[in-house]
Design an enzyme around this catalytic site. Structure first.
Site, PDB file in Angstrom:
ATOM      1  N   ASP A 122      -7.881  -5.240  -6.136  1.00 59.60           N
ATOM      2  CA  ASP A 122      -8.046  -4.712  -4.773  1.00 59.60           C
ATOM      3  C   ASP A 122      -7.925  -5.785  -3.709  1.00 59.60           C
ATOM      4  OD1 ASP A 122      -8.560  -2.079  -5.388  1.00 59.60           O
ATOM      5  OD2 ASP A 122     -10.720  -2.384  -5.587  1.00 59.60           O
TER       6      ASP A 122
HETATM    7  C1  BGC Z   1     -12.696  -1.654  -8.410  1.00 56.64           C
HETATM    8  C2  BGC Z   1     -11.467  -1.565  -9.278  1.00 56.64           C
HETATM    9  C3  BGC Z   1     -10.616  -2.801  -9.072  1.00 56.64           C
HETATM   10  C4  BGC Z   1     -11.426  -4.058  -9.313  1.00 56.64           C
HETATM   11  C5  BGC Z   1     -10.638  -5.320  -9.064  1.00 56.64           C
HETATM   12  C6  BGC Z   1     -13.422  -2.947  -8.632  1.00 56.64           C
HETATM   13  O1  BGC Z   1     -14.449  -3.058  -7.724  1.00 56.64           O
HETATM   14  O2  BGC Z   1     -13.543  -0.548  -8.726  1.00 56.64           O
HETATM   15  O3  BGC Z   1     -10.731  -0.415  -8.950  1.00 56.64           O
HETATM   16  O4  BGC Z   1      -9.558  -2.721  -9.988  1.00 56.64           O
HETATM   17  O5  BGC Z   1     -12.555  -4.045  -8.443  1.00 56.64           O
HETATM   18  O6  BGC Z   1     -10.379  -5.566  -7.737  1.00 56.64           O
END
Ligand code: BGC
Length: 815
Positions: free
Chosen positions: A487
């Site tokens: 993200d």
């Molecule tokens: C999110 C995931 C994401 C991960 C890495 C998590 O907080 O729920 O969807 O892939 O962070 O960024």
């Protein structure tokens, strides 16, 4: 250092001191009514949606960290001495304390000056209520006069509003007390359809419903004036802060135990009665009275608790393993499976790190959560897949999240995380492999929940694949959009106005940055879809998908290979990310995992080289960090990832979700020792003995462990709601132990540590039971080339599905 121990026989973690480094929590409830409960009875409850249907109040970021919960106060009426049965909130010394977190229940026991209290908290199956069963025992040799006070603080039900619009809420709170039951009816008055109730099995000496009357002016929950004086005031809340508190007096003979049951519940009025009688201030509670009366009876509670245990026996019975490693056994048989169910139920909504307000069900997250529980409740997986698919857009893109109450995509974060659609293919593939239920592919599913837009689920999968193909960048790699799985890797970060700092806007979707991670994920998904198409007899389509996978593999090797590992991406300007050319962030873990999982570089040694680079550059004793070197400062062209201090979260933290990808990749190359070594490095149970470093619960995975660049290397954070649960379950059970459902049967292909002599397992699969025995000479790292299925030799490692109801003996002999 430890703060408790595992009781594997009881399937409990036993905490033996209340002052754990962080609140160590558990979840109550399994379908609609949920609660979070800490080892000192902190936490809150909600019905289906932690924001819109929150029964009790909870304040995050509090001091102490965990304050507010399901508290019982005890008072010795002879001396005025009072304390909390769960230590919090009075923190008075206890002579004895024990918290047992079990499967959907928590039991907290304590003793002070000869008075023992043991409280069992659970949510009965198929009910929208929770039971607290308190047993108070007089262990003195003289009679005792004890007052027992319950307490909950009601929430105004939109938890966001509760924290922001109190100018209003201070005037809306209303309660009704009838027959000893406290009803919180604020929302009933507003919307006239639902309310909460809090009941007690014993005749009351009194009650309170206004917080300040109970606590006293300028006092906190640690010294309520009512408890101090030993007398409830009978306060009735009008506005301010409605609470529920019962006062029960107990005269206990020496050795006597009394049981007091409290029931906290949620009720909706039958439709026809919602607005009836108009303008009435009096609740219509005819339909809940019988429910309350039933659950206040000890025998109902005993039966309800037994039913809950039987439910978990059924759920966990689908896979049982006996390996040479006790940590592995308890994670696979109990805790990892349990965490998978919790993440399935709650996605990323409500934990002690997720407020329950901000995030709904994630498209990406929920598809991955499926992987960890599809074998436990395939029917619910099916329903979940159809819910998720209905939030896909006709472009093939997807809402990033949807609301659990409405099942509608939420608009604030629409299309733009370009990995999202591909996860649907991987989720559906996992479901089909487990169940063989090809019928799901014909289910009509709308796009964006719009009536009339229904297409068979299979069409959703093809649109997912095309979504990537329609969005390729300058190198032929998939465009990343706002971000991919990571993200925080926001590569389309540029400023519209020179000199102005970047803002995440719609612009960040349209940029040219490309993702090698999505490329690997695409190869994996295209191969899965090809397998599905073959089963449907669509061999032409299957060939097309395989050709697309092959082409993307070529592109990865041409533009995504950096010499010793896979690159991560190309930024907005076309510069490689995750490359030896970069000064920081030279190597990222995600593409090494996903590309190898997808089969990229298996034949030409690239996969092995990439995994060696992971071992050399990313592996630490506490797990594999996300990237190296960590970013030392903020970089506009990378976005949020560089906003974290080195070693935390996506900036070189051990983002545990990614570690199982490497474990799986290692098994694909046949490296059982390395795979299992990585598995143990982040296994919560294996880390229990360093609880003072790890700090989070030793029975569940945390999202992140601080990386080697962090001053707190080894400290875990964001426990419970993480894709780590599902992926570790997949890594250990399907790849290391090697019991892996495929479209045409159950594969048993273990890749074990060399010093293991084998293991045993029982696995249900498509209605049949497989009793699996693996034998191998210690010291051998070889894999099986044949099986004995019911004594008959089968070449290879695939066991064809057996008739439902049958039991199949599978022997894997590795010579
Ligand atoms: C999110 C995931 C994401 C991960 C890495 C998590 O907080 O729920 O969807 O892939 O962070 O960024």
């Amino acid at each position: 250092m430890r703060y408790g121990y595992f009781d594997d026989h009881a399937r409990e973690y036993v905490i033996d001191r209340p002052d754990t480094p962080l609140p160590w929590i558990n979840y109550l409830g399994s379908e609609a009514y949920f609660g979070l409960i800490s080892n000192t009875a902190g936490g809150y409850s909600f019905y289906r949606d932690a924001r819109l249907r929150r029964l009790t109040r909870y304040r995050y970021n509090n001091a102490p960290l965990d304050l507010g919960g399901r508290y019982l106060y005890l008072r010795d009426d002879a001396t005025g001495d009072y304390w909390s049965a769960s230590w919090q909130p009075t923190q008075r010394d206890l002579d004895d304390y024990e918290c047992r977190h079990g499967l959907s229940y928590t039991r907290i026991a304590s003793a002070r000056r000869g008075i023992r209290a043991e409280t069992l908290y659970f949510v009965p199956l198929n009910e929208t209520l929770e039971v607290w069963r308190a047993r108070i025992t007089n262990e003195r040799d003289t009679p005792a006069e004890i007052s027992l006070f319950s307490s909950v603080e009601f929430c105004l039900w939109d938890a966001q509003d509760d924290a922001t619009n109190f100018q209003r809420n201070f005037s809306t709170g209303q309660v009704e007390v009838d027959g000893g039951v406290i009803y919180h009816k604020t929302e009933y008055r507003e919307r006239r359809d639902h309310f909460a109730y809090f009941a007690c099995s014993e005749p009351l000496a009194g009650f309170d419903t206004q917080r300040e009357a109970f606590l006293g002016a300028y006092r906190g929950w640690d010294r309520p004036v009512v408890v101090e004086h030993g007398a409830a005031t009978g306060s009735v809340a009008n506005g301010w802060a409605p609470i529920g508190s019962h006062h029960v007096r107990l005269a206990l003979a020496p050795g006597e135990t009394r049981e007091v049951i409290f029931v906290l519940g949620y009720a909706e009025n039958p439709r026809a009665e919602k607005f009836d009688p108009p303008g009435s201030q009096t609740l219509n509670k005819r339909h809940v009275r019988p429910v309350i009366e039933r659950w206040l009876r000890p025998e109902t509670v005993t039966e309800g608790f037994a039913a809950l245990a039987a439910h978990w026996d059924r759920l966990l019975g689908g896979l049982r393993v006996r390996t040479p490693d006790a940590d592995t056994d308890r994670m696979v048989n109990i805790w990892n499976a349990y965490q998978c169910m919790v993440t399935f139920n709650l996605s990323r909504s409500a934990s002690f790190f997720e407020s329950g307000i901000g995030r709904g069900m994630g498209f990406r997250d929920s598809n991955q959560d499926l992987l960890g529980f599809v074998h436990i409740i395939p029917e619910r997986a099916r329903e979940r897949i159809l819910d998720i698919a209905a939030t896909q857009l006709s472009t093939g893109g997807a809402y990033h999240q949807y609301q659990p109450l409405t099942k509608r995509g939420n608009n604030d974060i629409g299309e733009g995380f370009n990995d999202d659609p591909l996860w649907l293919i991987l989720g559906v593939a996992a479901y089909l492999k487990e169940t063989g239920d090809l019928g799901i592919l014909d289910e009509p599913v709308p796009f964006d929940n719009l009536p009339g837009s229904e297409k068979p689920l299979y069409e959703h999968l093809t649109r997912s694949l095309n979504y990537t193909l329609d969005r390729l960048g300058p190198h032929g790699l998939p465009l990343i959009g706002r971000a991919d799985w990571n993200d925080c890797l926001n590569l389309n970060c540029f400023s519209d106005t020179p000199g102005e700092p970047f803002q995440t806007t719609e612009n960040s979707i349209g940029g040219q940055a490309e993702s090698v991670f999505i490329a690997g994920q695409f190869v994996l998904a295209a191969k899965e879809l090809a397998g599905i198409a073959d089963l449907l007899g669509l061999h032409g389509k299957a060939a097309e998908y395989r050709a697309a996978a092959e082409k993307m593999t070529g592109t990865i090797i041409e533009h995504g290979w950096d010499g010793a590992w896979f690159r991560r991406a190309y930024d907005f300007y076309g510069n490689p990310i995750g490359s030896g050319e970069n000064d920081e962030g030279q190597i990222f873990v995600e593409p090494q995992g996903l590309c190898v999982l997808a089969g990229v570089g298996l034949d030409d040694g690239l996969a092995a080289r990439a995994l060696d680079s992971v071992a050399e550059r990313l592996a630490t004793p506490h797990g594999i960090v996300l990237q190296q070197p960590a970013y030392s400062g903020y970089r506009i062209e990378l976005g949020e990832i560089s906003s974290y201090p080195p070693g935390y979260k996506e900036n070189a933290g051990i983002f545990c979700h990614t570690n199982p990808w490497i474990m799986i990749a290692e098994t694909i190359l046949g490296n059982g020792d390395r795979a299992f070594d990585y598995y143990r490095r982040i296994s919560p149970s294996a880390r229990e003995r360093i609880s003072d470093v790890h700090r989070s619960e030793p029975y569940v995975y945390a999202q992140m462990i601080a990386g080697r660049d962090a001053p707190t290397h080894g400290e875990a954070k964001n426990s419970w709601l993480t894709g780590t649960a599902a992926w570790n379950f997949v890594a250990i059970t399907q790849w290391i132990l090697g019991i892996r459902p495929e479209l045409t049967g159950l594969r048993v292909d273990p890749v074990l540590p060399t010093d293991w002599p084998g293991y045993q397992a029982t696995r249900s699969y498509r209605g049949a039971t497989y009793e699996i025995t693996v034998r191998k000479p210690a010291g051998s790292g070889r894999r099986a080339d044949h099986l004995l299925v019911d004594g008959e030799r089968v070449e290879g490692t695939l066991v064809p599905p057996a008739p439902a109801g049958s039991t199949v003996q599978v022997e894997v002999v590795i010579s």
